[in-house]
Scaffold this active site. Structure first.
Site, PDB file in Angstrom:
ATOM      1  N   ASP A 564       1.030  -1.455  -0.202  1.00 55.92           N
ATOM      2  CA  ASP A 564       0.155  -0.326  -0.046  1.00 55.92           C
ATOM      3  C   ASP A 564       0.945   1.400  -0.295  1.00 55.92           C
ATOM      4  O   ASP A 564       1.461   1.606   1.089  1.00 55.92           O
ATOM      5  CB  ASP A 564      -1.193   0.094   1.347  1.00 55.92           C
ATOM      6  CG  ASP A 564      -1.925   1.378   0.749  1.00 55.92           C
ATOM      7  OD1 ASP A 564      -2.044   1.709   0.120  1.00 55.92           O
ATOM      8  OD2 ASP A 564      -2.976   1.022   2.090  1.00 55.92           O
ATOM      9  N   PRO A 853      14.434 -45.645  24.593  1.00 53.46           N
ATOM     10  CA  PRO A 853      15.484 -46.203  23.867  1.00 53.46           C
ATOM     11  C   PRO A 853      15.683 -47.610  23.252  1.00 53.46           C
ATOM     12  O   PRO A 853      15.986 -47.390  22.073  1.00 53.46           O
ATOM     13  CB  PRO A 853      16.788 -45.512  24.251  1.00 53.46           C
ATOM     14  CG  PRO A 853      16.300 -44.638  25.943  1.00 53.46           C
ATOM     15  CD  PRO A 853      15.233 -44.676  25.232  1.00 53.46           C
ATOM     16  N   ARG A1113      34.827 -70.898  43.329  1.00 56.20           N
ATOM     17  CA  ARG A1113      35.480 -70.953  42.976  1.00 56.20           C
ATOM     18  C   ARG A1113      36.433 -71.176  42.181  1.00 56.20           C
ATOM     19  O   ARG A1113      37.044 -71.549  41.142  1.00 56.20           O
ATOM     20  CB  ARG A1113      36.439 -69.555  43.609  1.00 56.20           C
ATOM     21  CG  ARG A1113      37.122 -68.832  43.359  1.00 56.20           C
ATOM     22  CD  ARG A1113      37.652 -68.142  44.111  1.00 56.20           C
ATOM     23  NE  ARG A1113      36.905 -67.142  44.703  1.00 56.20           N
ATOM     24  CZ  ARG A1113      37.147 -65.925  44.650  1.00 56.20           C
ATOM     25  NH1 ARG A1113      37.352 -64.628  43.897  1.00 56.20           N
ATOM     26  NH2 ARG A1113      36.251 -65.190  45.695  1.00 56.20           N
TER      27      ARG A1113
END
Length: 1733
Positions: A564, A853, A1113
């Site tokens: 304008d 995830p 062990r």
């Protein structure tokens, strides 16, 4: 490397406990963090020479202290405790400070005395300073003007007035006529001056010399020293502005002082120090030095000449000589020159412009302020005619707005003088409308505006109605015409299709979905979104404006503007954000209205891009692009056939950018080029694969996820946390973006979790983070399948050296959530502008969810499975949303990257183009730097570890170890290096950071800086693991062959468990290999592994010693290490401790099995088979059983037929412990013999043969790392094993029924143990096991003192047994009694009475010599008891010192009055100790400012200046402000003993009286306004008789208070005031009849002897702690007494006086006592004791 520099600050931090103790002695409290802040950041800004690391220089400390104690707003009261503690450290340094303290300079004399000099010649007279000389003859002593303070009081009526000064004698004038002529002009000081200056005795030195200087002429012509009085300095300081505010006024004052007072050099320094600040004084001295002139009359810079004329240090000028006085005259002149030069402030016109006229200020007053500003801040004289124009313009511009506007409109303004302007301004000022007129005018304007608005609204409604009628008419006409056309032309519809006709090609035989002509394949890529222009409408529900239009980006949102050219300003219709205060009147077709502007965001760009400030007009139909913005753009509008076009000056399309002002800096930033710029072809060829061009991703092959809940889960609802406005605005754009993209949707859910705004580091941007912890607790757990980054790169062969790294953008948002699971993640959000007020939830997989995830990793892995199958020659590694593609060549890498991008785009995933690394030989992935088949630590990772400060808490240490532990593969021996740090991370452990921890901390950082490059594991080659073990730490390096070299792949290290750490070296190596083999398996992925170590451990693993290893062990080690397909043992090699790689030369190998055989037992010849020629064969047993709810225990050693030893054990003793005790006793009794001992206890047998040595090597710890049970008994057994000559411990079954020797002996031992358990327990100690031989008393040693005492008591000596006997008991000597009682007392520290009761109750087999005296001595010398036990010291009452007349001695105190009223919470009470007169003032604060204000404004004007003030040690009284004022006024302020209210008894009792009276008055009157009732309480206190029967009012005024009956008709007779003479006569009577007897009575009390406390100088005393914490002793010390008074003490190390009731005597052991060494139960400890004398 590793050395640190010790500074005063670090020294104090290392001895922080001593610093706090010294601060406590100073009655202050200091904090470490503020200590460091003040020392390193605050005090260096004072510009007094304070370094950042601190100093112990008393000079610098005193300057900082003066700044801290500065009164007013420039002071720093919060720093007072810290500088006071610094000063205490430097003044009385502890041993650790003394090496850093410079020796103190010799003290300067407080009163300078002139040395006798030669007789001065008559000096020449000076025009400015009259010369004063000394008189040759001495003068007679001056008569005393004021009475002596100790003498009787002055009779005010009968005494003659004080004499005036005596004129010099005529003989003195005859002796020196010239001197008389000179001094005749100077009159002697008046008596009032003498009184103000203070009384001083005449000098006792020879009259020919002056003992005081500077230069006051006495009555006899002699120069005398009259220093500045404190009142003069105080008045000059307070009655004049500071030098910085008005240098001219202060310079004039100092000039007058220099002329009239003739100060010396010292007085000049005192004057400057009082009136100027430190910086101002330095500036004056510097300017004065510049003013020194040389011999040629020019300013000189020669140091010798400058120092001679203007010395900075005290000169040795003799003021009795002409030369000395000339030096002083020159010094004063230079000082004045320095003041004048330093007072010339730089030109600061901003200060002048800041002077504006006040609302009610007259123009003449404003002009005076303006001129004063010109004088102060500019070098211009406002009275100068040449400056009149500038002053006039400033007067106009800075006047009030209404006056300034009218002055600007004056005709012929240039010809107006300043006086004319002031007159015009006065007229305008006087014609201003009154407030009433202004209110009336505003009211009329509002009414007129409302009237216009109503008329406009009515006109608007009429226009709207007419427009609606016209539109309805047109609509009806259109409908009628359409119906006519329909009837004429029929329906115009799409032809109807047959059942088998295609809608696409209109052929029959197929449908549209099967049409062969319809294009197939994936949908084409969407057109790329323009970043600057959009073709959408300007707003929601709004049609686009007509052409020409341009779409711009305003505040991040596209807005379409109508071009304008008729609009002067550009317009926005929607809310553009914050608006400014500026507004503008807009006139349009529908009328005018005022609208506001947006905030100013103008940024001018040379490229044509601009930002702009728009006009906000919501009523405008379209956004307008006005002439203002078109002009700046240099836009060109062309009208062509297709319409109007708007382009730039060169024909290019316009680009307009609008942004916030805080982002303006980004326009000036240089773009940071990436390491390898991403080519534009990658973006254009794969637009769907990039987040920048493809938008938000969506995994098309993945179904919506359903989140299962736990069976017992219920919805959780947590309210939203409060959020700041800044944070809300920061996350608002993110929420809006996610709403627009459909990732967030409104909802209503019973679930709700809070939203947390997290600020991004380094920026002002926020991102929303949802707290889903409560939701995670209620969701079912799934097994995480996310790859381990520790071994992820093991799948990357070194042959693939071309890499591509992609990071998926907003990866979790690619997976959809099922609608049934979406309510779980709801959160609150309110945005009134968007119309949102409620809950939002996620339609995609949210971040912060614990299973996100794993769910995404599995989904992406499934989607990329086809890609891996189609490209077997490529390596694709995936860690959640991070992808790494590796290839052998660049071409293969580019081909694979293109295929991967195409696949990701088709699947709906989006990669970040900013983070992409395409086809490179060096990339960063998961914190690693990959290059040429090797991996390094990135610099960012190293800087993260190096940037962490030294840990101060266990949490910070855990963070450091976690960050550094990520890099442990690059650090050889990391576990051993970090061993000192891990114990500090345990919960409940005291965090003590010592040298070992600091060394380990630095070693880890240093090792990180030298981290080598590690090769990527090649799974096609075998691995080699070099292992070594040292002190319980396993270390190793995993390597692979690279040609003839071994390339490290990883450095491994780990600490062995407590069980394995206690094994012999060969077995520890087995454990180390097993531990590191397990860790290496994470990298080798099951590939062959060759183990190389310095021990031949393969044989040990195949045939392990069962005595050391448990079955579990042993099985674990064999299953891991004997897997020949995966683990092989190489030859024995010697390793380099630094590199863990083999050395060229080899050491001689050793046989591990032989070494284990030699070290498996405790005693080599210990056997479990009977010895044939044994001296003794004994049987041992321990019994423990319950009888009547009590566990009884006993132990025995027997033969087959008799009991050798039996003893009852304490209740609760276990059977295992009893067995150990019995076996230990048997070994002790067989010392030096051959012994066969049988036991039926497997526990005792295994401990002696096997477990004892294991426990000893392991540190007496279990496999869990805890202390073993029966630790002391096991140690005693291991020690007793070596006592017999030969030993065989044999295990036999228990409870045998046969008739063998073993069965009979075992039954005998079991029976003896049970019988012993039934007997009473004689001793509780289980380690002091007695011998089986009969008891014999020890051999005592008696001293001569003991023998003398025994003979006095009548004791007899037993010759056979060798000890003295008294009362049928052996006598224990004094020394033995002390040792026994001292040990007994240290067990539980009982009192003397308790010890006596204990010894009397238990029958002792001895007679203890001097028992009671020794008990008393032991308890008195116990340090722990002295620090904790209370004291019952009784101190006699002291005598309170009172004044000798009213107003000379006051006591002052604050008391709190509750409830506070009108802000008054405290009452400041003054009590005159002579008369008991009380003054009380309600105050709002308890500060030193209030005390000094009341003292100077109320007490001083009414009662005169006090001589003595007494108070407690409250902050308001002990502060530097109060003490400085007292010193300045000459008041002796006495601070009473702390925590001793009796020291201020008079004022404390008055506080109670006032508060009790106020309480009664409030109850009687029914009001709570105690401030209103205070005068009545004071009236009662002032009129209550004291101990002498007189009220304070009577003592002060000599008569009772006047009591007037106001109803008496004769009251007028009472109003006649007596004359002044009558008042004086009454005052004389009071003085004679009341004051003198009271003063005499008080003096008599002082003369009475007072019973002093028993403490003397040099004694050691304990001082009470008045504020104790938990488990803190009640007393501290001991301290040495330095000074004493009848009621108080001064001790070394505490600055304040301490009342005698707060100390107790400390009993120190005599110096002659000797130390003795005693054994303890622990064989590794000894006890040092000191006996009594």
């Amino acid at each position: 490397m590793g050395q640190t520099v010790t500074t005063p600050l670090s020294l104090t931090l290392q001895h922080w406990g001593d610093v706090q103790r010294i601060a406590s002695n100073q009655s202050v409290d200091v904090k470490k963090r503020r200590w460091v802040t003040f020392c390193s950041a605050e005090w260096p800004t004072f510009n007094v020479g304070w370094p950042q690391d601190g100093t112990f220089n008393l000079g610098v400390i005193s300057q900082v202290k003066s700044r801290v104690f500065c009164p007013g707003p420039h002071g720093h009261p919060d720093q007072v405790p810290y500088i006071v503690t610094w000063e205490a450290l430097a003044y009385d340094p502890p041993p650790w400070v003394k090496p850093f303290v410079s020796p103190k300079p010799p003290p300067l004399p407080t009163a300078p005395v002139l040395p006798p000099g030669p007789s001065a010649q008559p000096p020449s007279r000076s025009a400015l300073y009259p010369a004063l000389t000394l008189s040759i003859k001495s003068k007679p002593p001056k008569p005393q003007v004021l009475p002596d303070s100790g003498g009787p009081l002055i009779d005010l009526l009968t005494e003659d007035p004080p004499p005036y000064g005596v004129q010099p004698s005529s003989s003195a004038r005859e002796n020196n006529e010239e001197e008389a002529a000179t001094t005749s002009e100077v009159s002697p000081p008046s008596p009032m001056v003498s009184r103000l200056r203070g009384r001083r005795d005449p000098p006792a030195a020879d009259s020919t010399t002056s003992q005081a200087f500077p230069l006051r002429m006495g009555g006899d012509g002699q120069l005398q020293y009259w220093p500045f009085s404190s009142s003069d300095l105080y008045n000059w300081k307070n009655n004049n502005p500071s030098f910085s505010e008005d240098p001219g006024k202060l310079t004039a004052l100092i000039e007058s002082v220099l002329i009239t007072h003739q100060p010396t050099w010292d007085d000049c320094q005192q004057l400057l120090g009082t009136l100027l600040t430190g910086e101002e004084k330095q500036r004056v001295l510097l300017e004065a030095g510049k003013a020194v002139r040389g011999n040629d009359g020019r300013p000189t810079q020669l140091p010798n000449e400058v120092n001679a004329a203007f010395p900075l240090e005290r000169p040795d000028w003799d003021y009795t000589t002409t030369e000395g006085r000339n030096h002083l005259v020159l010094y004063r002149q230079l000082l004045l020159a320095g003041l004048q030069n330093a007072g010339r402030s730089p030109t600061n016109l901003a200060k002048v412009k800041g002077i504006t006229q006040g609302p009610n200020e007259s123009p003449s007053a404003f002009l005076e302020r303006l001129k004063e500003a010109y004088r102060r801040y500019t070098p211009y004289d406002p009275e100068d005619p040449g400056q009149e124009t500038n002053v006039s313009m400033s007067f106009i511009w800075q006047s009030a707005p209404d006056i300034g506007r009218k002055l600007e409109r004056l005709e012929d303004l240039k010809s107006k003088t300043l006086g004319d302007l002031v007159r015009e301004a006065e007229k305008i000022f006087n014609k201003r409308e009154t407030p009433e007129e202004r209110e009336e005018r505003i009211r009329r304007e509002i009414e007129e505006k409302e009237e216009r608005r109503r008329a406009e609204d009515e006109q608007r409604e009429r226009e709207r109605d007419r427009r609606r009628h016209r539109e309805m008419s047109k609509l009806l006409a259109t409908v009628v015409i359409g119906q006519r056309q329909d009837r004429q032309g029929g329906e115009r519809r799409r032809p109807q299709l047959d059942k088998d006709q295609c809608a696409y090609c209109k052929e029959k035989g197929h449908w549209a979905k099967d049409c062969p002509k319809k294009p197939r394949g994936p949908r084409g890529p969407r057109p790329q979104t323009s970043l600057l222009t959009l073709g959408d409408x300007g707003g929601q529900g709004q049609e686009p404006p007509p052409e020409p239009r341009i779409t711009l980006k305003v505040g991040g949102q596209p807005v379409t503007f109508l071009v304008d050219t008729g609009a002067q300003h550009s317009v926005l219709t929607q809310n553009p954000g914050p608006l400014s205060d500026k507004s503008a009147w807009v006139q349009g077709a529908t009328g005018g209205k005022r609208y506001r502007w947006t905030t100013d965001r103008k940024v001018h760009l040379a490229t044509g891009k601009v930002t702009h400030s728009f006009l906000h007009v919501p009523d405008c139909p379209y956004p307008l692009l006005g002439r203002d913005l078109l002009t700046k753009l240099k836009a060109q509008i062309h009208f062509e056939g297709s319409g109007a076009q708007v382009v730039g000056p060169m024909g290019q399309p316009l680009q307009v950018l609008t942004l916030n002002i805080e982002n303006k800096y980004r326009l000036h930033e240089t773009s940071k080029e990436p390491d390898v710029p991403l080519g534009s072809t990658w973006l254009s060829d794969f637009p769907q694969a990039w987040a920048e061009t493809g938008g938000m991703g969506l995994a098309v092959r993945q179904a919506p996820l359903i989140i299962p809940l736990k069976a017992t889960s219920t919805p959780v609802s947590i309210k939203q946390y409060p959020m700041s406005q800044e944070a809300r605005l920061g996350i608002k754009p993110h929420i809006q973006r996610l709403l627009d993209q459909g990732i967030l949707v409104p909802c209503q859910s019973p679930w709700n979790t809070p939203l947390l705004p997290v600020k991004k580091p380094g920026t002002n941007d926020y991102r929303p983070v949802q707290d889903l912890r409560e939701v995670n607790k209620r969701v079912e757990d799934i097994h995480p399948t996310v790859p381990n980054p520790y071994n992820l790169l093991s799948g990357l062969p070194p042959s693939h050296q071309w890499y591509t790294v992609l990071d998926l953008k907003d990866a979790f948002f690619c997976l959809r959530l099922h609608p049934t699971s979406q309510p779980l993640f709801a959160f609150e959000w309110r945005d009134p502008e968007m119309g949102i007020s409620g809950q939002l939830t996620w339609t995609r997989l949210p971040q912060g969810f614990k299973n996100s995830p794993t769910l995404f990793d599995e989904a992406l892995h499934r989607d990329l499975a086809d890609f891996r199958i189609q490209h077997p020659d490529l390596i694709l590694l995936q860690y959640v949303d991070d992808l790494l593609l590796a290839a052998t060549s660049e071409q293969d890498c580019q081909r694979g990257t293109r295929a991967l991008l195409q696949t990701l785009g088709n699947l709906g995933y989006r990669a970040s183009a900013k983070k992409a690394q395409i086809c490179q030989k060096q990339v960063k992935y998961l914190g690693y730097l990959l290059k040429e088949g090797q991996r390094w630590l990135t610099e960012a990772r190293k800087e993260t570890v190096m940037g962490q400060p030294t840990p101060k808490t266990p949490r910070q240490l855990r963070e450091f170890l976690g960050t550094a532990g990520f890099c442990r593969l690059w650090i050889p021996g990391f576990a051993e290096m970090a061993a000192p740090l891990y114990p500090l991370t345990k919960t409940g452990t005291l965090f003590n950071w010592g040298p070992d921890q600091q060394k380990a901390y630095q070693e880890i950082k240093q090792a990180l800086l030298t981290a080598p490059a590690l090769g990527l594991p090649d799974l096609t080659k075998p691995f080699e693991l070099f292992v070594d073990e040292k002190q319980g730490y396993a270390k190793g390096v995993l390597t692979q062959k690279l040609g003839p070299w071994r390339r490290p792949v990883a450095y491994l290290s780990k600490k062995l468990d407590p069980v394995a750490a206690g094994w012999p070296p060969c077995l520890r190596m087995v454990a180390a290999i097993a531990v590191l083999t397990k860790d290496a398996g994470k990298l080798t992925m099951g590939q062959p592994l060759v183990i190389l170590a310095p021990h031949a451990v393969e044989a040990l693993v195949k045939q392990p010693p069962d005595r050391w290893l448990s079955n579990a062990r042993m099985t674990h080690y064999q299953a891991m290490l004997l897997d020949t397909d995966r683990v092989q043992f190489g030859p024995v090699v010697a390793l380099n401790p630094a590199t863990l790689l083999p050395l060229p030369e080899k050491e001689a190998p050793h046989d591990c099995l032989e070494i284990l055989a030699e070290t498996h037992g405790t005693r080599p010849d210990l056997t479990d088979q009977p010895i044939p020629d044994a001296d003794y064969t004994w049987y041992t047993d321990g019994s423990s059983f319950l009888q009547e709810g009590q566990r009884r225990a006993g132990a025995a050693v027997t033969t087959e037929t008799e009991v050798i030893w039996a003893r009852a054990l304490p209740a609760g003793t276990s059977a295992q412990r009893a067995e150990l005790i019995a076996l230990t006793q048997a070994l002790k009794m067989a010392e030096g013999k051959k012994l066969n001992v049988y036991t039926d206890s497997r526990y005792a047998f295994a401990t002696a043969h096997v477990h004892g040595e294991i426990y000893r090597r392991r540190g007496l710890l279990t496999s869990e790392g805890r202390e073993i049970k029966n630790k002391n008994e096991i140690l005693a057994l291991l020690k007793a094993l070596f006592l017999p000559k030969r030993l065989s411990i044999i295990h036999c079954p228990g409870h045998q029924k046969g008739n063998s020797a073993e069965a009979r002996g075992n039954r005998m031992a079991d029976q003896a143990a049970r019988e012993a358990a039934m007997k009473a327990v004689l001793e509780t100690s289980t380690l002091l096991i007695e011998d089986s031989t009969p008891y014999t008393p020890p051999h005592f040693h008696y001293t001569e003192t003991d023998l003398k005492r025994l003979r006095e008591l009548g004791a007899t000596y037993n010759q056979t047994k060798g000890y003295w006997v008294l009362q049928g008991k052996p006598v224990m000597p004094d020394q033995s009694v002390f040792e026994l009682l001292d040990s007994l007392h240290r067990l539980t520290h009982p009192s003397p009475q308790k010890m006596k009761a204990l010894l009397d109750r238990e029958e002792s087999p001895y007679y203890m010599l001097n028992r009671d005296r020794t008990i008393q001595y032991v308890t008195e010398t116990c340090t722990a008891c002295a620090q904790v036990n209370a004291s019952k010291a009784k101190i006699g009452a002291g005598v309170r010192v009172r004044g000798h007349r009213p107003g000379t001695h006051w006591e002052v105190d604050f008391t709190e009055v509750k409830p506070g009223l009108y802000g008054y919470k405290y009452l400041l009470v003054f009590v005159d100790t002579f008369s008991g007169w009380v003054e009380a003032f309600p105050t709002k604060r308890e500060t030193a400012k209030v005390v000094t204000k009341k003292l100077l404004e109320d007490i001083f004007p009414r009662f005169g200046m006090p001589q003595v003030l007494g108070s407690d040690n409250g902050p308001a009284f002990a502060s530097q402000v109060s003490q400085s004022v007292a010193d300045l006024l000459g008041i002796d302020w006495k601070l009473h003993c702390a925590y001793r209210p009796q020291s201020s008894g008079q004022v404390e009792r008055m506080n109670r009286t006032i508060k009790e009276t106020l309480t009664k008055l409030t109850l009687a009157s029914g009001t709570r306004d105690w401030v209103l009732l205070l005068p009545l309480a004071l009236y009662r206190a002032r009129n209550t008789p004291g101990p002498h029967g007189l009220t304070p009012y009577e003592i002060l005024y000599g008569a009772p208070p006047p009591l007037v009956n106001f109803h008496d008709p004769e009251m007028s007779k009472l109003t006649n005031s007596p004359s002044l003479q009558a008042h004086l006569q009454a005052l004389q009577a009071v003085q004679q009849e009341v004051w003198k007897p009271l003063a005499a009575a008080y003096q008599d009390q002082l003369d009475q002897p007072v019973i002093p406390h028993p403490f003397r100088v040099g004694d050691a005393v304990w001082v009470r702690r008045h504020q104790t914490k938990n488990l803190e002793p009640r007393w501290k010390g001991p301290y040495t007494v330095l000074l004493t008074t009848p009621t108080a003490l001064k001790v070394d190390g505490i600055s304040a006086w301490i009342h005698a009731a707060h100390v107790k005597a400390a009993t120190t052991p005599p110096a002659g006592t000797a130390w003795k060494v005693q054994r303890s139960q622990n064989p590794l400890k000894i006890r040092l004791t000191r006996g009594a004398p």
